[in-house]
Scaffold this active site. Structure first.
Site, PDB file in Angstrom:
ATOM      1  N   ILE A 403       7.994   2.136 -14.170  1.00  0.00           N
ATOM      2  CA  ILE A 403       6.749   3.179 -15.023  1.00  0.00           C
ATOM      3  C   ILE A 403       5.379   3.536 -13.756  1.00  0.00           C
ATOM      4  CG2 ILE A 403       5.672   2.787 -16.789  1.00  0.00           C
ATOM      5  CD1 ILE A 403       8.153   1.696 -17.749  1.00  0.00           C
ATOM      6  N   ASP A 404       5.126   1.943 -13.581  1.00  0.00           N
ATOM      7  CA  ASP A 404       3.905   1.977 -12.329  1.00  0.00           C
ATOM      8  C   ASP A 404       3.739   2.718 -11.023  1.00  0.00           C
ATOM      9  OD1 ASP A 404       1.415   1.062 -12.184  1.00  0.00           O
ATOM     10  OD2 ASP A 404       2.119  -1.120 -11.155  1.00  0.00           O
ATOM     11  N   ASP A 405       5.481   2.726 -10.478  1.00  0.00           N
ATOM     12  CA  ASP A 405       5.466   3.865  -9.101  1.00  0.00           C
ATOM     13  C   ASP A 405       5.857   5.291  -9.690  1.00  0.00           C
ATOM     14  OD1 ASP A 405       6.062   2.645  -6.429  1.00  0.00           O
ATOM     15  OD2 ASP A 405       6.876   0.936  -7.575  1.00  0.00           O
ATOM     16  N   HIS A 479      -1.889   2.505 -16.567  1.00  0.00           N
ATOM     17  CA  HIS A 479      -1.775   3.489 -14.904  1.00  0.00           C
ATOM     18  C   HIS A 479      -1.165   4.707 -15.049  1.00  0.00           C
ATOM     19  CE1 HIS A 479      -1.987   0.110 -11.024  1.00  0.00           C
ATOM     20  NE2 HIS A 479      -3.085   0.797 -11.575  1.00  0.00           N
TER      21      HIS A 479
END
Length: 676
Positions: A403-405, A479
């Site tokens: 999810i972050d990338d 993010h």
């Protein structure tokens, strides 16, 4: 101000700066700061552009600790493929990391770690270092003083058991029948975080097989008493969770012989199929070294010879984790981070003023677009109806996008004027839909899975190697919120739930905990820009508390730093540590987002970045500012020292990258997203 000493660790705590209200706002350091920032940014841009791969990606070294190198040698010894050149190069690196007291740490400047020291010592014994050599004698004495190998973590003792240096029956049991547990049953494999899941499944085969290779030498010097290598320990109280799980492990040990052979064989075959099905195109598993190592061992025990395509590809993938240094040493990366490094590099360059249609940015965008994952993965177990769309951290890891990338790649792509805007819009629309669909029920986001919050996995006697679940975190949630704001979705109810969760998670001192970066500086540096991008005014009480905390945490030299000890001793170490380029940048990014551009704290921080930059445009940063498992596994991302300072300098010089309007809206793009 003078430095103080932390009584709990004996380490020196750098002094903090005076509070903003106690300082003179006419500090002469402010003179010439914009000019210094311009020069530093120009040099940093040149340095970063020169390190882009011709295919469009960036990747810095990912440095962890010597257990990666030691276990690589032990794997090769176990498989019978250890060669002299590899051994010599690995030993050179391991020796170079030893502390003066004989131990090895898990991060730069950190305390000695027992398990790392045991594994490093054994690796050097494999390399031929004599136990009575001064550096080896110091290491073994240090180990004995701390309880010997009996006090090492379970994973270390598994490696020792592979060669008969430890008894398998003295290890926690890990039955392969776990592979059959349905998802509603506690302790099923999907209750574990993806990194733990990929490690535990192959280790169930290893635990069932209990292999022992001939030990090339004894290790009596690592026991406090060789006659009693595993002295008995009292069980935790029965009424405690630890006590209950310790007794459960004893029951499972007794049941081992009661499991019919055909049932056990079928379970091991199911686990082996699960492993093979998750091998990536490059031969690795999950793009990370530990699951790959244990998968190779497990499949070898199941009869896969080293010439089998699965094994050959797996071993070749492990070779790609090796970084050969100029001095002839060989460092093993635990993972590789090209997608993460590339999206952060694009954000840094764009925010620093590199034109949105610059050929290098277009090349990077094309590479990122080609890396989009369009097939289901293990996340689909809990979200079977959710269409795929997102990015992983590594070159090849299609089973575990994160999810972050995904959020950061979308933010990077929006900064590029791509000649095929529909292609970009489609990829980002899929990313938005997927990230919304991966929202946990509390409104926040974890890294890889939905609602991966079971309290049971961390209680297992087997799981003493770090975090084994993937609960939502402030940095990842921030993010995602920032991405949604960039897509004009700041007022979507799902985004507002994420914002509400972030506000509720703020610490009493005004900071946020950092799960994937060190630590409160990272969390705060992630959350504040997200909240302001989503529309919270700089005057919001949460923003003002964060600003005050950052001002209090600033070091006397103008920079910011935070030691990894803050994960264990938050009161003493929160926001405290030697100034680093990446952490100074995170603090500046938060302060700039909060409207503090002309403050003394920002000017001093920018000046620190300009003054500490090297002539080639880079920054030196030996300190570890990345987090794998809080306290237990730390990371030095070698590109962090480049991308984050450049991002902060760019935002200081050019202002808010959102320009008070969503990037998608500003480019005339209409973004739509499906429900969760």
């Amino acid at each position: 101000m003078t430095a103080t000493t932390d009584g709990s660790t004996g380490a020196t705590i750098p002094p903090r700066a005076a509070a903003a209200s106690d300082t003179d706002s006419t500090d002469p350091l402010a003179a010439g700061v914009p000019e210094a920032a311009e020069r530093a940014a120009a040099r940093a841009i040149e340095f970063l552009l020169a390190r882009q791969d011709p295919e469009g990606w960036w990747k810095g070294d990912l440095e962890t600790n010597v257990t990666m190198d030691a276990e690589d040698l032990l794997l090769r010894q176990f498989l019978g493929i250890l060669d002299a050149a590899t051994t010599r190069a690995a030993a050179l690196f391991i020796r170079g990391e030893q502390r003066e007291d004989g131990a090895w740490a898990t991060f730069y400047g950190g305390p000695g770690d027992l398990s790392a020291t045991v594994e490093a010592y054994v690796a050097l014994r494999l390399a031929g270092d004599a136990p009575d050599a001064p550096h080896m004698a110091r290491a073994s004495a240090w180990v004995r003083e701390r309880g010997g190998m009996a006090s090492a973590r379970v994973f270390t003792r598994i490696w020792l058991a592979l060669f008969g240096w430890w008894k398998w029956e003295d290890l926690p049991e890990l039955p392969p029948e776990l592979i059959w547990f349905p998802t509603w049953l506690p302790l099923n494999i999907y209750d574990f975080g993806c990194w733990a899941r990929q490690t535990i499944v192959p280790l169930t085969i290893v635990s069932a097989k209990r292999p022992v290779r001939p030990a090339p030498f004894p290790l009596d010097e690592l026991h406090t008493d060789p006659a009693t290598p595993n002295p008995p320990k009292p069980l935790a109280p029965l009424a405690s969770w630890d006590g209950a799980f310790e007794r459960l492990d004893r029951v499972v040990h007794r049941l081992r012989k009661a499991v019919p052979r055909r049932v056990r064989r079928a379970a091991m075959n199911a686990a082996a199929r699960w492993i093979v099905e998750r091998q990536e195109n490059d031969g690795c598993w999950g793009g990370i070294q530990p699951p790959a190592v244990y998968s190779v061992i497990a499949l070898h025990l199941m009869g896969y010879d080293l010439r089998h395509p699965v094994m050959r590809a797996g071993l070749e993938s492990l070779d790609r984790f090796a970084v050969w240094r100029e001095d002839g040493s060989r460092m093993i990366e635990a993972c590789q981070s090209p997608v993460w490094d590339t999206c952060l590099a694009v954000i840094a360059l764009a925010d620093a003023g590199v034109p949105a249609d610059h050929p290098r940015l277009l090349k990077a965008a094309d590479w990122m677009l080609a890396e989009e994952i369009r097939r289901p993965g293990d996340w689909s177990v809990k979200r079977p109806e959710l269409p795929p769309g997102g990015w992983a951290f590594e070159f090849h890891n299609d089973n575990y996008p994160d999810i972050d990338d995904t959020a950061e790649v979308a933010l990077a792509l929006r900064r590029v004027s791509h000649p095929q805007p529909d292609r970009v819009d489609g990829a980002i629309a899929r990313a938005v839909r997927w990230n919304f669909g991966m929202q946990s029920k509390n409104g926040a986001w974890g890294a890889f899975d939905v609602d991966n919050t079971s309290p049971f996995p961390n209680r297992l006697p087997f799981c003493d190697f770090g975090e084994v679940i993937d609960p939502p975190s402030a940095d990842v949630t921030a993010h995602v919120v920032e991405m949604m704001a960039a897509e004009g979705l700041a007022h979507d109810p799902r985004t507002r739930r994420g914002i509400a969760w972030l506000l509720a998670e703020q610490e009493a001192d005004g900071s946020w905990f950092g799960r994937w970066g060190v630590n409160y500086v990272y969390g705060t540096g992630s959350v504040v820009p997200a909240l302001t991008a989503a529309g919270l005014p700089a005057s919001h009480p949460a923003i003002r508390r964060a600003v005050h905390w950052l001002q209090q945490a600033q070091n006397d030299d103008g920079g910011w730093g935070e030691d990894l000890r803050s994960y264990k001793y938050a009161r003493e170490w929160s926001g405290r540590g030697a100034s680093t380029a990446s952490q100074t940048a995170w603090a500046l990014m938060a302060l700039l987002a909060a409207g503090e551009r002309d403050s003394e704290a920002v000017e001093r921080g920018v000046r620190w970045l300009a003054d500490t930059q090297r002539k080639d445009g880079s920054w030196d940063e030996p300190y570890f500012t990345g987090t794998g498992f809080p306290w237990d596994f730390s990371i030095n991302y070698h590109l962090y020292r480049q991308v984050f300072p450049l991002t902060a300098l760019g935002r200081y010089l050019h202002g808010d990258p959102f320009d008070k309007a969503p990037l998608a809206t500003r480019r005339g793009v209409r973004v739509t997203a499906g429900g969760s």
